[in-house]
Design an enzyme around this catalytic site. Structure first.
Site, short mmCIF file in Angstrom:
data_model
loop_
_atom_site.label_atom_id
_atom_site.label_comp_id
_atom_site.label_asym_id
_atom_site.label_seq_id
_atom_site.Cartn_x
_atom_site.Cartn_y
_atom_site.Cartn_z
N LYS A 130 44.70 113.01 -29.94
CA LYS A 130 44.12 113.54 -28.48
C LYS A 130 43.10 114.42 -28.78
O LYS A 130 41.93 114.30 -27.97
CB LYS A 130 45.32 114.40 -27.86
N LYS A 186 43.28 116.89 -45.62
CA LYS A 186 44.24 116.36 -46.15
C LYS A 186 43.76 114.94 -46.68
O LYS A 186 43.47 114.09 -45.76
CB LYS A 186 45.40 116.29 -45.22
N LYS A 223 45.49 107.63 -45.80
CA LYS A 223 45.02 106.45 -46.01
C LYS A 223 43.92 106.20 -44.99
O LYS A 223 42.93 105.44 -45.13
CB LYS A 223 46.15 105.33 -45.78
P1 ATP Z 1 48.31 107.53 -42.55
O1 ATP Z 1 46.73 108.10 -42.71
O2 ATP Z 1 48.34 106.14 -42.20
O3 ATP Z 1 48.97 108.47 -41.84
P2 ATP Z 1 49.05 108.99 -44.87
O4 ATP Z 1 48.07 108.87 -46.14
O5 ATP Z 1 49.07 110.05 -44.06
O6 ATP Z 1 48.48 107.73 -44.24
P3 ATP Z 1 51.92 108.32 -44.78
O7 ATP Z 1 52.29 107.13 -44.85
O8 ATP Z 1 52.03 108.99 -43.32
O9 ATP Z 1 50.58 108.53 -45.47
O10 ATP Z 1 52.84 109.34 -45.43
C1 ATP Z 1 53.71 109.11 -46.56
C2 ATP Z 1 54.29 110.20 -47.38
O11 ATP Z 1 53.08 110.65 -48.14
C3 ATP Z 1 54.73 111.18 -46.48
O12 ATP Z 1 55.87 111.70 -47.05
C4 ATP Z 1 53.61 112.11 -46.46
O13 ATP Z 1 53.93 113.33 -46.14
C5 ATP Z 1 52.99 112.02 -47.62
N1 ATP Z 1 51.56 112.33 -47.78
C6 ATP Z 1 50.73 111.86 -47.15
N2 ATP Z 1 49.37 112.46 -47.39
C7 ATP Z 1 49.65 113.50 -48.25
C8 ATP Z 1 48.90 114.43 -48.72
N3 ATP Z 1 47.53 114.40 -48.65
N4 ATP Z 1 49.54 115.52 -49.53
C9 ATP Z 1 50.98 115.42 -49.65
N5 ATP Z 1 51.80 114.49 -49.16
C10 ATP Z 1 51.09 113.45 -48.40
MG MG Z 2 50.31 110.15 -42.35
#
Ligand code: ATP
Ligand code: MG
Length: 333
Positions: A122, A201, A204
């Site tokens: 949002k 942070k 992906k």
């Molecule tokens: P998206 O951008 O699609 O949300 P993402 O990179 O955040 O993807 P997720 O699939 O949402 O990845 O998260 C998978 C796992 O990785 C979760 O446990 C999340 O907390 C952890 N995680 C994701 N990004 C980080 C990060 N930058 N540091 C530590 N843990 C992370």
């Molecule tokens: Mg995520």
């Protein structure tokens, strides 16, 4: 005979997942996937590919299918052992979606309005926020509660969602009687939030990732693209304010860290030099997994077979929870 959902007497149960929304990165690896592998000996372990969650953002059939297989390969290459971990695909177990509906009906909208995924979307001014994204925390609550998980090992970005799952479980238990185990987040502080190459942070979806399984050239490009300040090579630098040093720290011993910090402070050592050291470190850490993945890739039949067997085991637990919930709410006549 033990009921299918009966938990091991002496092992706590963990559950976690990753969304197949893009290439897995070192934030996923350090913050979550590495722990999942490490914990599978000590805990009764459930790890899943969160493909239903991906549908809030991935709208292309072929792409999603590939992302699912890729993520399964990633996890297996990193060391998830199907003999120790129930490793499965969320969409193979309809109970996740079914329980979501029941939980929706005890979840206040006001709680979901405060959830990060929705709030961030949002705040970014995204034109169309789908109801799936809004409801994401409830599906995640169903994922966790279906398996009576004690601990949910995730990165810090997911802490709030686990807290929402706790609230929903408590609310359901108060209305209908004790059914759900109240889960705890498990978040190792040192790797709680791995930054991306731009300092936000790592995600992906942000284009700031260092990918675990990127081809060598691409991995090098990602490391060389880490943002640094413009302190000239000859001048001393502060390691504590630098992203390259931070990444290096995650992968190094205290001694290696100290030695690199001295180089930073002495001057005559550029960020390019630091990036080269980081790339070597990263390659050392990831090499065995990258090699293993190349082997596994030759046999995707094995991967789909593993997921199918995992689903058979997961189904036993999730269907027992569903039966209990259906009985409590009055749907079992
Ligand atoms: P998206 O951008 O699609 O949300 P993402 O990179 O955040 O993807 P997720 O699939 O949402 O990845 O998260 C998978 C796992 O990785 C979760 O446990 C999340 O907390 C952890 N995680 C994701 N990004 C980080 C990060 N930058 N540091 C530590 N843990 C992370
Ligand atoms: Mg995520």
């Amino acid at each position: 005979m033990q009921a299918p959902s009966a938990k091991s007497q002496n092992k706590k149960r963990i559950l976690s997942g990753v969304k197949p929304t893009g290439k897995a990165h070192i934030g996923n690896y350090l913050g979550a996937m590495k722990n999942h592998v490490a914990m599978q000996d000590e805990f009764e372990s459930y790890i899943f590919i969160a493909d239903l969650h991906s549908l809030t953002s991935v709208k292309n059939k072929k792409e999603l299918q590939q992302l699912i297989i890729d993520l399964a390969l990633d996890y297996l290459a990193l060391g998830i052992n199907p003999d120790k971990t129930v490793f499965f695909r969320q969409s193979d177990i309809p109970e996740h979606a079914e329980l979501t509906w029941i939980l929706n009906c005890v979840t206040p909208m006001s709680m979901l309005e405060l959830a990060h995924a929705y709030k961030d979307s949002k705040a970014r001014g995204d034109k169309e926020i789908n109801a799936g994204l809004f409801d994401y925390p409830v599906l995640m609550a169903a994922d966790i509660l279906a398996y009576e998980a004690d601990l949910v090992p995730v990165g810090k970005d997911q802490k709030q969602h686990v807290e929402i799952a706790r609230d929903i479980a408590g609310k359901f238990n108060r209305i209908y009687g004790e059914v759900f185990t109240i889960p705890e987040p498990y978040i190792p502080e040192e790797v709680a939030v791995i930054p991306g190459t731009d300092g936000q942070k790592m995600s992906k979806s942000y284009g700031n990732a260092i990918e675990i399984f990127a081809p060598d050239k691409e991995l090098k490009k990602q490391v060389m693209g880490i943002v640094t300040d413009s302190t000239p090579l000859e001048q001393p630098k502060n390691p504590d304010e630098d992203l390259v040093f931070k990444f290096y720290s995650y992968l190094s011993t205290a001694e290696e860290k100290k030695s690199l910090a001295e180089k930073y402070r002495a001057g005559g050592f550029g960020y390019g030099d630091a990036k080269k050291l980081l790339l070597e470190k990263l390659m050392d850490e990831l090499k065995p997994y990258r090699e293993e993945r190349e082997k596994l890739k030759q046999n995707t039949g094995y991967v789909t077979d593993v997921l199918k067997k995992g689903a058979d085991k997961a189904k036993l637990i999730a269907s027992a929870t569903k039966a209990e919930v259906w009985e409590k709410v009055g749907l079992n006549i």
